[in-house]
Design a protein around this motif. Structure first.
Motif, PDB file in Angstrom:
ATOM      1  N   LYS A  14       0.843  -1.192   0.000  1.00 20.86           N
ATOM      2  CA  LYS A  14       0.000   0.000   0.000  1.00 20.86           C
ATOM      3  C   LYS A  14       0.879   1.242   0.000  1.00 20.86           C
ATOM      4  CE  LYS A  14      -4.107  -2.142   1.778  1.00 20.86           C
ATOM      5  NZ  LYS A  14      -5.187  -2.083   2.758  1.00 20.86           N
ATOM      6  N   SER A  80      -1.499 -10.111   1.344  1.00 20.48           N
ATOM      7  CA  SER A  80      -2.814  -9.572   1.002  1.00 20.48           C
ATOM      8  C   SER A  80      -3.797  -9.780   2.149  1.00 20.48           C
ATOM      9  CB  SER A  80      -3.323 -10.217  -0.281  1.00 20.48           C
ATOM     10  OG  SER A  80      -4.561  -9.688  -0.635  1.00 20.48           O
ATOM     11  N   ALA A  86      -1.848  -3.818  -2.050  1.00 21.33           N
ATOM     12  CA  ALA A  86      -2.913  -3.204  -2.837  1.00 21.33           C
ATOM     13  C   ALA A  86      -2.863  -3.783  -4.241  1.00 21.33           C
ATOM     14  CB  ALA A  86      -2.735  -1.685  -2.895  1.00 21.33           C
ATOM     15  N   ARG A  88      -3.607  -2.906  -7.901  1.00 22.96           N
ATOM     16  CA  ARG A  88      -3.720  -1.643  -8.624  1.00 22.96           C
ATOM     17  C   ARG A  88      -4.218  -1.891 -10.034  1.00 22.96           C
ATOM     18  NH1 ARG A  88       2.029   0.118  -6.224  1.00 22.96           N
ATOM     19  NH2 ARG A  88       1.325   0.232  -4.084  1.00 22.96           N
ATOM     20  N   TRP A 103      -6.290   7.171   0.646  1.00 19.65           N
ATOM     21  CA  TRP A 103      -7.407   6.226   0.743  1.00 19.65           C
ATOM     22  C   TRP A 103      -6.963   4.910   1.364  1.00 19.65           C
ATOM     23  CZ3 TRP A 103     -11.642   8.651   0.683  1.00 19.65           C
ATOM     24  CH2 TRP A 103     -11.865   9.719  -0.166  1.00 19.65           C
ATOM     25  N   GLU A 104      -5.791   4.411   0.986  1.00 18.98           N
ATOM     26  CA  GLU A 104      -5.314   3.133   1.515  1.00 18.98           C
ATOM     27  C   GLU A 104      -4.997   3.224   3.005  1.00 18.98           C
ATOM     28  OE1 GLU A 104      -2.085   2.179  -1.118  1.00 18.98           O
ATOM     29  OE2 GLU A 104      -3.443   1.575  -2.729  1.00 18.98           O
ATOM     30  N   ASP A 109     -10.393   0.780  -0.246  1.00 17.74           N
ATOM     31  CA  ASP A 109      -9.891   0.401  -1.563  1.00 17.74           C
ATOM     32  C   ASP A 109      -9.757   1.694  -2.368  1.00 17.74           C
ATOM     33  OD1 ASP A 109     -10.884  -0.208  -4.564  1.00 17.74           O
ATOM     34  OD2 ASP A 109      -9.700  -1.881  -3.792  1.00 17.74           O
TER      35      ASP A 109
END
Length: 156
Positions: A14, A80, A86, A88, A103-104, A109
């Motif tokens: 992330k 994960s 993340a 992408r 956001w992460e 998400d």
């Protein structure tokens, strides 16, 4: 690389995590809340590859000799499941890293959040002597359809 491979989602830590690899010892993930140490077979070899530029197939190919695709997949799955990676999608390739990190870091998400923000519109009102220009500029920079509200407009 064929066209299908270029369209596959990329995998990476992330954006709010800074990765430091300690060869032979593991990897460290730094963020505002502290440090997470990653230990285990091959994590030091793979952590540097999880920079968001490779899909799973490319990770298999880039892994050092002696690390099987099954081992790569198992490590990716564990990271994960721990909420450290993340996925992408290609449509986020041009997104600003700071926006993705925002956001992460909030546990969201990034793709879904960016889609939600850019799908609607925002009306901004200043209160008292506050000028909403900076807020409008920040919202627009994040992709939002932001407008200055007329004080006489009824709420929607």
């Amino acid at each position: 690389m064929d066209g299908a491979a270029t369209m596959a989602p990329r995998l990476g830590f992330k954006h709010h995590l800074r990765v430091e690899v300690a060869p032979g010892k593991g990897a460290y993930l730094f963020d505002e809340r502290g440090v997470t140490m990653l230990k285990g077979p091959h994590i030091d070899a793979l952590a540097g590859l999880l920079d968001g530029t490779r899909d799973l197939e490319n990770l298999f190919e880039a892994a050092p000799d002696g690390i099987t695709p099954e081992q790569v997949a198992a490590i990716v799955l564990r990271l994960s499941e721990a909420g450290l990676l993340a996925v992408r999608p290609p449509e986020l390739a041009g997104a600003a890293p700071a926006v993705l990190a925002y956001w992460e870091a909030g546990g969201l998400d990034a793709a879904a959040a960016i889609t939600a923000v850019t799908a609607g519109s925002v009306r901004v009102s200043g209160v008292g002597a506050v000028d909403p220009a900076a807020t409008l500029a920040a919202l627009r920079a994040a992709g939002a359809d932001a407008h200055r509200a007329d004080p006489l407009d009824p709420p929607r």
